[in-house]
Design a protein around this motif. Structure first.
Motif, PDB file in Angstrom:
ATOM      1  N   ALA A  66     -45.955 -39.030  -2.377  1.00  0.00           N
ATOM      2  CA  ALA A  66     -44.750 -39.131  -3.201  1.00  0.00           C
ATOM      3  C   ALA A  66     -44.077 -40.476  -2.946  1.00  0.00           C
ATOM      4  O   ALA A  66     -44.172 -41.043  -1.851  1.00  0.00           O
ATOM      5  N   GLN A  67     -43.388 -40.991  -3.963  1.00  0.00           N
ATOM      6  CA  GLN A  67     -42.717 -42.285  -3.860  1.00  0.00           C
ATOM      7  C   GLN A  67     -41.206 -42.077  -3.918  1.00  0.00           C
ATOM      8  O   GLN A  67     -40.700 -41.377  -4.796  1.00  0.00           O
ATOM      9  N   GLU A  68     -40.513 -42.722  -2.988  1.00  0.00           N
ATOM     10  CA  GLU A  68     -39.069 -42.517  -2.899  1.00  0.00           C
ATOM     11  C   GLU A  68     -38.312 -43.439  -3.840  1.00  0.00           C
ATOM     12  O   GLU A  68     -38.576 -44.645  -3.923  1.00  0.00           O
ATOM     13  N   ILE A  69     -37.363 -42.852  -4.539  1.00  0.00           N
ATOM     14  CA  ILE A  69     -36.410 -43.589  -5.350  1.00  0.00           C
ATOM     15  C   ILE A  69     -35.022 -43.111  -4.934  1.00  0.00           C
ATOM     16  O   ILE A  69     -34.906 -42.286  -4.035  1.00  0.00           O
ATOM     17  N   LEU A  70     -33.996 -43.625  -5.558  1.00  0.00           N
ATOM     18  CA  LEU A  70     -32.654 -43.120  -5.307  1.00  0.00           C
ATOM     19  C   LEU A  70     -31.900 -43.095  -6.624  1.00  0.00           C
ATOM     20  O   LEU A  70     -31.599 -44.144  -7.195  1.00  0.00           O
ATOM     21  N   MET A  71     -31.638 -41.901  -7.107  1.00  0.00           N
ATOM     22  CA  MET A  71     -30.905 -41.731  -8.356  1.00  0.00           C
ATOM     23  C   MET A  71     -29.418 -41.548  -8.060  1.00  0.00           C
ATOM     24  O   MET A  71     -29.049 -41.049  -7.003  1.00  0.00           O
ATOM     25  N   PRO A  72     -28.559 -41.962  -8.981  1.00  0.00           N
ATOM     26  CA  PRO A  72     -27.115 -41.873  -8.736  1.00  0.00           C
ATOM     27  C   PRO A  72     -26.609 -40.439  -8.748  1.00  0.00           C
ATOM     28  O   PRO A  72     -27.237 -39.537  -9.317  1.00  0.00           O
ATOM     29  N   THR A  73     -25.452 -40.247  -8.124  1.00  0.00           N
ATOM     30  CA  THR A  73     -24.844 -38.918  -8.122  1.00  0.00           C
ATOM     31  C   THR A  73     -24.182 -38.613  -9.470  1.00  0.00           C
ATOM     32  O   THR A  73     -24.124 -37.458  -9.883  1.00  0.00           O
ATOM     33  N   ILE A  74     -23.667 -39.635 -10.164  1.00  0.00           N
ATOM     34  CA  ILE A  74     -23.003 -39.449 -11.447  1.00  0.00           C
ATOM     35  C   ILE A  74     -23.994 -39.699 -12.577  1.00  0.00           C
ATOM     36  O   ILE A  74     -24.657 -40.735 -12.615  1.00  0.00           O
ATOM     37  N   GLN A  75     -24.108 -38.736 -13.489  1.00  0.00           N
ATOM     38  CA  GLN A  75     -25.092 -38.811 -14.570  1.00  0.00           C
ATOM     39  C   GLN A  75     -24.405 -38.750 -15.932  1.00  0.00           C
ATOM     40  O   GLN A  75     -23.368 -38.083 -16.082  1.00  0.00           O
ATOM     41  N   PRO A  76     -24.978 -39.413 -16.933  1.00  0.00           N
ATOM     42  CA  PRO A  76     -24.423 -39.305 -18.293  1.00  0.00           C
ATOM     43  C   PRO A  76     -24.729 -37.940 -18.894  1.00  0.00           C
ATOM     44  O   PRO A  76     -25.858 -37.443 -18.796  1.00  0.00           O
ATOM     45  N   ALA A  77     -23.749 -37.355 -19.537  1.00  0.00           N
ATOM     46  CA  ALA A  77     -23.932 -36.032 -20.128  1.00  0.00           C
ATOM     47  C   ALA A  77     -24.971 -36.045 -21.236  1.00  0.00           C
ATOM     48  O   ALA A  77     -25.596 -35.012 -21.522  1.00  0.00           O
ATOM     49  N   GLU A  78     -25.174 -37.212 -21.880  1.00  0.00           N
ATOM     50  CA  GLU A  78     -26.129 -37.291 -23.000  1.00  0.00           C
ATOM     51  C   GLU A  78     -27.518 -36.807 -22.609  1.00  0.00           C
ATOM     52  O   GLU A  78     -28.217 -36.171 -23.407  1.00  0.00           O
ATOM     53  N   LEU A  79     -27.949 -37.117 -21.391  1.00  0.00           N
ATOM     54  CA  LEU A  79     -29.282 -36.696 -20.964  1.00  0.00           C
ATOM     55  C   LEU A  79     -29.384 -35.176 -20.930  1.00  0.00           C
ATOM     56  O   LEU A  79     -30.407 -34.603 -21.333  1.00  0.00           O
ATOM     57  N   ASP A 103     -18.494 -38.697 -21.570  1.00  0.00           N
ATOM     58  CA  ASP A 103     -18.744 -37.497 -20.786  1.00  0.00           C
ATOM     59  C   ASP A 103     -19.772 -37.793 -19.698  1.00  0.00           C
ATOM     60  O   ASP A 103     -20.873 -38.292 -19.985  1.00  0.00           O
ATOM     61  N   MET A 104     -19.399 -37.484 -18.464  1.00  0.00           N
ATOM     62  CA  MET A 104     -20.272 -37.689 -17.313  1.00  0.00           C
ATOM     63  C   MET A 104     -20.301 -36.391 -16.509  1.00  0.00           C
ATOM     64  O   MET A 104     -19.570 -35.435 -16.809  1.00  0.00           O
ATOM     65  N   LEU A 105     -21.115 -36.349 -15.478  1.00  0.00           N
ATOM     66  CA  LEU A 105     -21.150 -35.175 -14.601  1.00  0.00           C
ATOM     67  C   LEU A 105     -21.622 -35.590 -13.224  1.00  0.00           C
ATOM     68  O   LEU A 105     -22.319 -36.595 -13.068  1.00  0.00           O
ATOM     69  N   TYR A 106     -21.196 -34.808 -12.234  1.00  0.00           N
ATOM     70  CA  TYR A 106     -21.683 -35.006 -10.865  1.00  0.00           C
ATOM     71  C   TYR A 106     -22.948 -34.153 -10.754  1.00  0.00           C
ATOM     72  O   TYR A 106     -22.891 -32.931 -10.869  1.00  0.00           O
ATOM     73  N   GLY A 107     -24.088 -34.804 -10.519  1.00  0.00           N
ATOM     74  CA  GLY A 107     -25.379 -34.141 -10.632  1.00  0.00           C
ATOM     75  C   GLY A 107     -25.581 -32.950  -9.707  1.00  0.00           C
ATOM     76  O   GLY A 107     -25.485 -33.090  -8.488  1.00  0.00           O
ATOM     77  N   PRO A 108     -25.895 -31.778 -10.275  1.00  0.00           N
ATOM     78  CA  PRO A 108     -26.299 -30.632  -9.475  1.00  0.00           C
ATOM     79  C   PRO A 108     -27.807 -30.623  -9.233  1.00  0.00           C
ATOM     80  O   PRO A 108     -28.309 -29.919  -8.366  1.00  0.00           O
ATOM     81  N   THR A 109     -28.553 -31.403 -10.041  1.00  0.00           N
ATOM     82  CA  THR A 109     -30.000 -31.528  -9.945  1.00  0.00           C
ATOM     83  C   THR A 109     -30.402 -32.708 -10.833  1.00  0.00           C
ATOM     84  O   THR A 109     -29.547 -33.305 -11.484  1.00  0.00           O
ATOM     85  N   ASN A 110     -31.699 -33.087 -10.849  1.00  0.00           N
ATOM     86  CA  ASN A 110     -32.048 -34.379 -11.446  1.00  0.00           C
ATOM     87  C   ASN A 110     -33.238 -34.369 -12.410  1.00  0.00           C
ATOM     88  O   ASN A 110     -33.835 -35.415 -12.664  1.00  0.00           O
ATOM     89  N   GLU A 111     -33.588 -33.214 -12.959  1.00  0.00           N
ATOM     90  CA  GLU A 111     -34.728 -33.182 -13.879  1.00  0.00           C
ATOM     91  C   GLU A 111     -34.535 -34.126 -15.067  1.00  0.00           C
ATOM     92  O   GLU A 111     -35.460 -34.851 -15.452  1.00  0.00           O
ATOM     93  N   GLU A 112     -33.370 -34.108 -15.678  1.00  0.00           N
ATOM     94  CA  GLU A 112     -33.123 -34.943 -16.856  1.00  0.00           C
ATOM     95  C   GLU A 112     -33.185 -36.430 -16.516  1.00  0.00           C
ATOM     96  O   GLU A 112     -33.796 -37.233 -17.231  1.00  0.00           O
ATOM     97  N   MET A 113     -32.538 -36.800 -15.427  1.00  0.00           N
ATOM     98  CA  MET A 113     -32.489 -38.222 -15.084  1.00  0.00           C
ATOM     99  C   MET A 113     -33.864 -38.767 -14.730  1.00  0.00           C
ATOM    100  O   MET A 113     -34.242 -39.864 -15.142  1.00  0.00           O
ATOM    101  N   VAL A 114     -34.649 -38.017 -13.958  1.00  0.00           N
ATOM    102  CA  VAL A 114     -35.964 -38.522 -13.581  1.00  0.00           C
ATOM    103  C   VAL A 114     -36.891 -38.573 -14.804  1.00  0.00           C
ATOM    104  O   VAL A 114     -37.738 -39.461 -14.917  1.00  0.00           O
ATOM    105  N   THR A 115     -36.726 -37.635 -15.740  1.00  0.00           N
ATOM    106  CA  THR A 115     -37.525 -37.674 -16.969  1.00  0.00           C
ATOM    107  C   THR A 115     -37.168 -38.904 -17.797  1.00  0.00           C
ATOM    108  O   THR A 115     -38.044 -39.549 -18.384  1.00  0.00           O
ATOM    109  N   ASP A 116     -35.897 -39.242 -17.827  1.00  0.00           N
ATOM    110  CA  ASP A 116     -35.478 -40.453 -18.534  1.00  0.00           C
ATOM    111  C   ASP A 116     -36.064 -41.697 -17.885  1.00  0.00           C
ATOM    112  O   ASP A 116     -36.561 -42.605 -18.578  1.00  0.00           O
TER     113      ASP A 116
END
Length: 439
Positions: A66-79, A103-116
């Motif tokens: 697996a390869q490590e990345i770092l996604m932000p805690t705040i995500q756009p609601a559009e995703l 509209d933004m959100l504090y990420g509870p999980t990251n499926e949408e962001m990683v797919t983007d």
């Protein structure tokens, strides 16, 4: 670290809000302090444990490719609106609107962001498979946060996401992650049992939760003794390799052929078919979950790549979570006694505590300083002027794997008392022998 100057605010009394063992001991040993409901500040001792657990998780993810990345805690609601989950997620999601009314959100999980991120960068099947992970803080607005870090609102989590061309590839990634998880927990000194979990409306048969055994666990578990006999770390005969499909298939068959179930999914008829001398029961705590969900996100978010025939295909995905901060509490639930925490060596904040029973005595001070220097910062030196009983009590409470006790009589004779926290065994040895045993 010298205890006389350390920020380790221990407590003699148990705070009234602490309902379970790990919460009580984390507060009393000065690992954390609550700042608001379900949110904790990690103090130096607790942070060292958290970082050790994080290190083991990271190493095993890396070993599995697996390869490590770092996604932000705040995500756009559009995703989340693209995937269809924005309205469905409910009140656990902390929704935010920035100064531009976005509209933004504090990420509870990251499926949408990683797919983007994937759809922006990967265009061909030749770039697969991919497994991306990060270790990041999450927020879920639990209606009744409780049990300290075991069920808080803010928590540190490792989540990984796999992308494969087809179902067969997705199964291979799933098995790699399952093996990585079993190795991760074994390295922490934990007995972990993978148990089939509900897949929900997506269907399929690939979803497992990982339960570690702890007397104060939240669930009753039933399992075959075979899970206690497998060495997941072995690289020799009988061991498993992430890189060999036949090894992964053999490993997965072992994991799924032996009975294991929580009380919610317990099957009495199947349990009766397990030999009586192989049956094990206990309490358990969930610390990880892996899940295959196919094209649930790649299709609605149009994450498509060119397949072998040139036609566009939506990759198959899986997600793999480990509760890093939850594991600190879970380890304590699995390893403690009436006197305090008993840390496994691999996650302990320090290798040892050095207890100077007579500060100001030249022989004691000199020997303690020599031992302290030898650890290179990986020992806690109790140089306080407190009475010996308080030092012993705090060392047991904090749970250091080893205690090196230096008193005037032993220091004059060139010896120390070495105590193993887990067993209570005490031996008188030379300083050099103590250092050699601790390693």
């Amino acid at each position: 670290m010298r205890l006389s100057h350390a920020f380790i605010p221990t407590l003699k009394e148990t705070p009234a809000e602490a309902q379970i063992t790990s919460h009580r001991l984390m507060l009393r040993a000065g690992l954390v302090r609550q700042t608001s409901a379900g949110i904790y500040a990690w103090l130096p001792l607790g942070l060292r444990v958290l970082r050790n657990i994080e290190r083991i998780v990271r190493e095993e993810q890396d070993n599995a490719g697996a390869q490590e990345i770092l996604m932000p805690t705040i995500q756009p609601a559009e995703l989340w609106k693209e995937s269809g989950r924005y309205e469905d997620y409910g009140k656990e999601m902390l929704r935010i609107r920035d100064r531009h009314e976005r509209d933004m959100l504090y990420g509870p999980t990251n499926e949408e962001m990683v797919t983007d991120l994937f759809r922006q960068s990967v265009k061909s099947y030749r770039e697969l498979p991919q497994i991306l992970y990060h270790i990041q803080w999450k927020f879920r607005d639990e209606v009744r946060p409780r049990f300290g870090v075991m069920r808080g609102r803010e928590f540190l989590m490792k989540d990984a996401y796999s992308f494969d061309l087809d179902h067969a590839g997705a199964v291979m990634s799933y098995r790699k992650m399952m093996l990585a998880y079993m190795r991760t927990f074994q390295r922490m000194g934990l007995k972990a049992i993978p148990m089939e979990a509900d897949t929900g409306p997506i269907g399929g048969d690939l979803s497992h939760e990982f339960i570690i055994l702890a007397p104060t666990g939240e669930s009753q578990v039933y399992y075959d003794a075979a899970f206690e006999e497998i060495d997941y770390l072995s690289g020799g005969a009988g061991g498993f390799s992430h890189d060999k499909p036949e090894d992964l298939e053999r490993f997965f068959k072992q994991m799924t052929s032996h009975y294991a179930a929580t009380d919610e999914k317990h099957d009495a008829a199947r349990w009766d078919s397990v030999a009586a001398d192989r049956r094990r029961e206990g309490r358990g705590i969930e610390v990880g979950h892996i899940f295959y969900f196919g094209t649930k996100y790649t299709k609605p978010m149009n994450a498509a790549i060119a397949g072998p025939d040139g036609k566009l295909v939506h990759p198959e995905m899986g997600s793999y979570g480990i509760g890093v901060s939850r594991l600190v509490g879970a380890v304590i639930e699995a390893s403690h006694d009436d006197n305090g925490i008993i840390w496994p060596d691999s996650v302990a904040p320090f290798k040892a505590a050095i207890l100077n029973l007579k500060p100001g005595d030249a022989a004691c001070d000199g020997l303690c300083e020599r031992l302290y220097a030898a650890f290179g910062g990986n020992a806690l030196y109790d140089d306080r002027s407190d009475r010996a009983g308080a030092k012993f009590a705090d060392a047991d409470l904090m749970g250091h794997p080893w205690q090196i006790v230096v008193g005037p009589r032993g220091a004059a004779a060139g010896t120390v008392e070495l105590k193993r926290r887990a067993t209570g065994e005490r031996v008188e040895v030379t300083p050099e022998e103590a250092l050699a045993r601790i390693g």
